[in-house]
Design a protein around this motif. Structure first.
Motif, PDB file in Angstrom:
ATOM      1  N   PRO A 229     -17.469 -44.876 -43.036  1.00  0.00           N
ATOM      2  CA  PRO A 229     -17.737 -46.031 -42.222  1.00  0.00           C
ATOM      3  C   PRO A 229     -17.263 -47.309 -42.908  1.00  0.00           C
ATOM      4  O   PRO A 229     -16.906 -47.213 -44.072  1.00  0.00           O
ATOM      5  N   PRO A 230     -17.285 -48.451 -42.371  1.00  0.00           N
ATOM      6  CA  PRO A 230     -17.718 -48.778 -41.028  1.00  0.00           C
ATOM      7  C   PRO A 230     -16.576 -48.610 -40.021  1.00  0.00           C
ATOM      8  O   PRO A 230     -15.422 -48.522 -40.423  1.00  0.00           O
ATOM      9  N   PRO A 231     -16.899 -48.604 -38.735  1.00  0.00           N
ATOM     10  CA  PRO A 231     -15.842 -48.535 -37.731  1.00  0.00           C
ATOM     11  C   PRO A 231     -15.004 -49.801 -37.781  1.00  0.00           C
ATOM     12  O   PRO A 231     -15.451 -50.831 -38.320  1.00  0.00           O
ATOM     13  N   PRO A 232     -13.784 -49.748 -37.258  1.00  0.00           N
ATOM     14  CA  PRO A 232     -12.899 -50.919 -37.360  1.00  0.00           C
ATOM     15  C   PRO A 232     -13.541 -52.235 -36.929  1.00  0.00           C
ATOM     16  O   PRO A 232     -13.299 -53.268 -37.541  1.00  0.00           O
ATOM     17  N   ALA A 233     -14.374 -52.209 -35.925  1.00  0.00           N
ATOM     18  CA  ALA A 233     -15.000 -53.448 -35.444  1.00  0.00           C
ATOM     19  C   ALA A 233     -15.935 -54.062 -36.470  1.00  0.00           C
ATOM     20  O   ALA A 233     -16.195 -55.259 -36.438  1.00  0.00           O
ATOM     21  N   LYS A 234     -16.432 -53.260 -37.412  1.00  0.00           N
ATOM     22  CA  LYS A 234     -17.377 -53.772 -38.407  1.00  0.00           C
ATOM     23  C   LYS A 234     -16.728 -54.021 -39.765  1.00  0.00           C
ATOM     24  O   LYS A 234     -17.403 -54.412 -40.703  1.00  0.00           O
ATOM     25  N   ARG A 235     -15.452 -53.793 -39.876  1.00  0.00           N
ATOM     26  CA  ARG A 235     -14.765 -54.060 -41.140  1.00  0.00           C
ATOM     27  C   ARG A 235     -14.648 -55.565 -41.328  1.00  0.00           C
ATOM     28  O   ARG A 235     -14.394 -56.307 -40.385  1.00  0.00           O
ATOM     29  N   ASP A 236     -14.810 -55.993 -42.551  1.00  0.00           N
ATOM     30  CA  ASP A 236     -14.784 -57.422 -42.849  1.00  0.00           C
ATOM     31  C   ASP A 236     -13.657 -57.708 -43.845  1.00  0.00           C
ATOM     32  O   ASP A 236     -13.769 -57.357 -45.026  1.00  0.00           O
ATOM     33  N   PRO A 237     -12.581 -58.339 -43.381  1.00  0.00           N
ATOM     34  CA  PRO A 237     -11.466 -58.634 -44.287  1.00  0.00           C
ATOM     35  C   PRO A 237     -11.879 -59.474 -45.493  1.00  0.00           C
ATOM     36  O   PRO A 237     -11.319 -59.321 -46.575  1.00  0.00           O
ATOM     37  N   ALA A 238     -12.866 -60.333 -45.334  1.00  0.00           N
ATOM     38  CA  ALA A 238     -13.313 -61.162 -46.458  1.00  0.00           C
ATOM     39  C   ALA A 238     -13.952 -60.306 -47.546  1.00  0.00           C
ATOM     40  O   ALA A 238     -13.766 -60.567 -48.739  1.00  0.00           O
ATOM     41  N   VAL A 239     -14.690 -59.284 -47.157  1.00  0.00           N
ATOM     42  CA  VAL A 239     -15.294 -58.372 -48.134  1.00  0.00           C
ATOM     43  C   VAL A 239     -14.193 -57.631 -48.884  1.00  0.00           C
ATOM     44  O   VAL A 239     -14.234 -57.503 -50.108  1.00  0.00           O
ATOM     45  N   ALA A 240     -13.195 -57.166 -48.139  1.00  0.00           N
ATOM     46  CA  ALA A 240     -12.079 -56.454 -48.771  1.00  0.00           C
ATOM     47  C   ALA A 240     -11.335 -57.360 -49.740  1.00  0.00           C
ATOM     48  O   ALA A 240     -10.997 -56.943 -50.861  1.00  0.00           O
ATOM     49  N   GLU A 241     -11.077 -58.592 -49.348  1.00  0.00           N
ATOM     50  CA  GLU A 241     -10.351 -59.520 -50.224  1.00  0.00           C
ATOM     51  C   GLU A 241     -11.144 -59.854 -51.479  1.00  0.00           C
ATOM     52  O   GLU A 241     -10.579 -59.955 -52.574  1.00  0.00           O
ATOM     53  N   ALA A 242     -12.443 -60.018 -51.344  1.00  0.00           N
ATOM     54  CA  ALA A 242     -13.285 -60.275 -52.520  1.00  0.00           C
ATOM     55  C   ALA A 242     -13.262 -59.074 -53.460  1.00  0.00           C
ATOM     56  O   ALA A 242     -13.219 -59.232 -54.692  1.00  0.00           O
ATOM     57  N   ALA A 243     -13.267 -57.872 -52.898  1.00  0.00           N
ATOM     58  CA  ALA A 243     -13.216 -56.661 -53.725  1.00  0.00           C
ATOM     59  C   ALA A 243     -11.876 -56.560 -54.444  1.00  0.00           C
ATOM     60  O   ALA A 243     -11.822 -56.203 -55.630  1.00  0.00           O
ATOM     61  N   VAL A 244     -10.791 -56.885 -53.756  1.00  0.00           N
ATOM     62  CA  VAL A 244      -9.465 -56.872 -54.390  1.00  0.00           C
ATOM     63  C   VAL A 244      -9.437 -57.876 -55.535  1.00  0.00           C
ATOM     64  O   VAL A 244      -8.951 -57.562 -56.631  1.00  0.00           O
ATOM     65  N   ALA A 245      -9.968 -59.050 -55.305  1.00  0.00           N
ATOM     66  CA  ALA A 245      -9.996 -60.065 -56.365  1.00  0.00           C
ATOM     67  C   ALA A 245     -10.800 -59.572 -57.569  1.00  0.00           C
ATOM     68  O   ALA A 245     -10.390 -59.769 -58.721  1.00  0.00           O
ATOM     69  N   ALA A 246     -11.919 -58.900 -57.308  1.00  0.00           N
ATOM     70  CA  ALA A 246     -12.752 -58.384 -58.399  1.00  0.00           C
ATOM     71  C   ALA A 246     -12.064 -57.259 -59.166  1.00  0.00           C
ATOM     72  O   ALA A 246     -12.368 -57.026 -60.335  1.00  0.00           O
ATOM     73  N   LEU A 247     -11.139 -56.563 -58.523  1.00  0.00           N
ATOM     74  CA  LEU A 247     -10.454 -55.438 -59.167  1.00  0.00           C
ATOM     75  C   LEU A 247      -9.246 -55.851 -60.010  1.00  0.00           C
ATOM     76  O   LEU A 247      -8.747 -55.041 -60.800  1.00  0.00           O
ATOM     77  N   ARG A 248      -8.803 -57.061 -59.889  1.00  0.00           N
ATOM     78  CA  ARG A 248      -7.599 -57.467 -60.636  1.00  0.00           C
ATOM     79  C   ARG A 248      -7.791 -57.340 -62.153  1.00  0.00           C
ATOM     80  O   ARG A 248      -6.913 -56.838 -62.851  1.00  0.00           O
ATOM     81  N   ALA A 249      -8.917 -57.777 -62.666  1.00  0.00           N
ATOM     82  CA  ALA A 249      -9.148 -57.694 -64.119  1.00  0.00           C
ATOM     83  C   ALA A 249      -9.266 -56.237 -64.585  1.00  0.00           C
ATOM     84  O   ALA A 249      -8.605 -55.860 -65.560  1.00  0.00           O
ATOM     85  N   PRO A 250     -10.053 -55.377 -63.924  1.00  0.00           N
ATOM     86  CA  PRO A 250     -10.080 -53.974 -64.359  1.00  0.00           C
ATOM     87  C   PRO A 250      -8.709 -53.295 -64.259  1.00  0.00           C
ATOM     88  O   PRO A 250      -8.354 -52.489 -65.128  1.00  0.00           O
ATOM     89  N   PHE A 251      -7.941 -53.610 -63.234  1.00  0.00           N
ATOM     90  CA  PHE A 251      -6.600 -53.035 -63.125  1.00  0.00           C
ATOM     91  C   PHE A 251      -5.728 -53.489 -64.290  1.00  0.00           C
ATOM     92  O   PHE A 251      -4.925 -52.701 -64.811  1.00  0.00           O
ATOM     93  N   ALA A 252      -5.865 -54.735 -64.716  1.00  0.00           N
ATOM     94  CA  ALA A 252      -5.082 -55.221 -65.859  1.00  0.00           C
ATOM     95  C   ALA A 252      -5.471 -54.482 -67.138  1.00  0.00           C
ATOM     96  O   ALA A 252      -4.608 -54.109 -67.937  1.00  0.00           O
ATOM     97  N   VAL A 253      -6.771 -54.265 -67.334  1.00  0.00           N
ATOM     98  CA  VAL A 253      -7.244 -53.514 -68.505  1.00  0.00           C
ATOM     99  C   VAL A 253      -6.650 -52.111 -68.497  1.00  0.00           C
ATOM    100  O   VAL A 253      -6.101 -51.638 -69.497  1.00  0.00           O
ATOM    101  N   LEU A 254      -6.755 -51.451 -67.372  1.00  0.00           N
ATOM    102  CA  LEU A 254      -6.265 -50.078 -67.258  1.00  0.00           C
ATOM    103  C   LEU A 254      -4.745 -50.022 -67.392  1.00  0.00           C
ATOM    104  O   LEU A 254      -4.208 -49.113 -68.028  1.00  0.00           O
ATOM    105  N   ASP A 255      -4.050 -50.993 -66.840  1.00  0.00           N
ATOM    106  CA  ASP A 255      -2.590 -51.004 -66.933  1.00  0.00           C
ATOM    107  C   ASP A 255      -2.142 -51.119 -68.391  1.00  0.00           C
ATOM    108  O   ASP A 255      -1.226 -50.403 -68.821  1.00  0.00           O
ATOM    109  N   ARG A 256      -2.799 -51.981 -69.151  1.00  0.00           N
ATOM    110  CA  ARG A 256      -2.459 -52.105 -70.581  1.00  0.00           C
ATOM    111  C   ARG A 256      -2.724 -50.795 -71.318  1.00  0.00           C
ATOM    112  O   ARG A 256      -1.918 -50.347 -72.130  1.00  0.00           O
ATOM    113  N   HIS A 257      -3.870 -50.174 -71.019  1.00  0.00           N
ATOM    114  CA  HIS A 257      -4.223 -48.918 -71.686  1.00  0.00           C
ATOM    115  C   HIS A 257      -3.209 -47.825 -71.355  1.00  0.00           C
ATOM    116  O   HIS A 257      -2.734 -47.120 -72.257  1.00  0.00           O
TER     117      HIS A 257
END
Length: 186
Positions: free
Chosen positions: A44-72
């Motif tokens: 879930p959630p169904p397309p009508a309940k998806r929130d692009p702002a939540v997805a964008e905030a999650a992407v922003a939060a993942l940038r630092a962990p992705f950088a750590v993992l990329d270096r490793h």
């Protein structure tokens, strides 16, 4: 724990590193990657309940962990021991949830190449082929049931005997991981 088999840790040092990377993925990546999956592509959630702002905030939060993992991964090629291990399986599965955010992988070329290699392994391909044969409704229903069970679970209140049994105490107000700090002595 046994230190044998090609996927398992070869020694205590690798065992510690496997645990470290697995917990890192579960705490630093998964809370955000699952939101990317849910709010960009998943059930879930169904397309009508998806929130692009939540997805964008999650992407922003993942940038630092992705950088750590990329270096490793750029330096080591694999998570632990210079070879494919259970640590790679654990971390790859958590990162798979973030695949609806290709911009994360474009900014982390070592992660992108490593995950592609993990997904190219015969065991992964067999697992995905089997999973794809499951009816979509059944998979979605299972996710909904799991989510409801977690939402309706009766979790022990902070400071109860259950928490104390694990040596936990409530953190001071405003602490980052409120309620999950180790007590030196109870």
């Amino acid at each position: 724990r046994k230190h044998d088999g090609p996927l398992g840790p070869a020694d205590h040092a690798e065992d510690g590193q496997t645990g470290m990377w697995s917990l890192w993925a579960a705490t630093e990546v998964e809370p955000h990657s699952i939101l990317v999956l849910y709010h960009r592509a998943g059930n879930p959630p169904p397309p009508a309940k998806r929130d692009p702002a939540v997805a964008e905030a999650a992407v922003a939060a993942l940038r630092a962990p992705f950088a750590v993992l990329d270096r490793h991964l750029a330096a080591n090629g694999f998570m632990v021991g210079g070879r494919f291990t259970v640590a790679d399986i654990n971390v790859a599965e958590v990162l798979r949830y973030a695949m609806p955010a290709p911009e994360l992988f474009e900014g982390a070329p070592a992660v992108k190449a490593w995950l592609a290699a993990c997904h190219h392994r015969p065991a992964f391909r067999r697992m995905m082929a089997e999973r794809e044969r499951e009816p979509v409704e059944e998979r979605a229903d299972n996710l909904v049931e799991q989510r409801r069970a977690l939402e309706n679970a009766e979790w022990p209140a902070r400071g109860t005997e259950t928490w104390r049994a694990f040596g936990m105490r409530a953190a001071s107000p405003g602490a980052r991981n409120e309620g999950n700090t180790r007590s030196s002595r109870q």
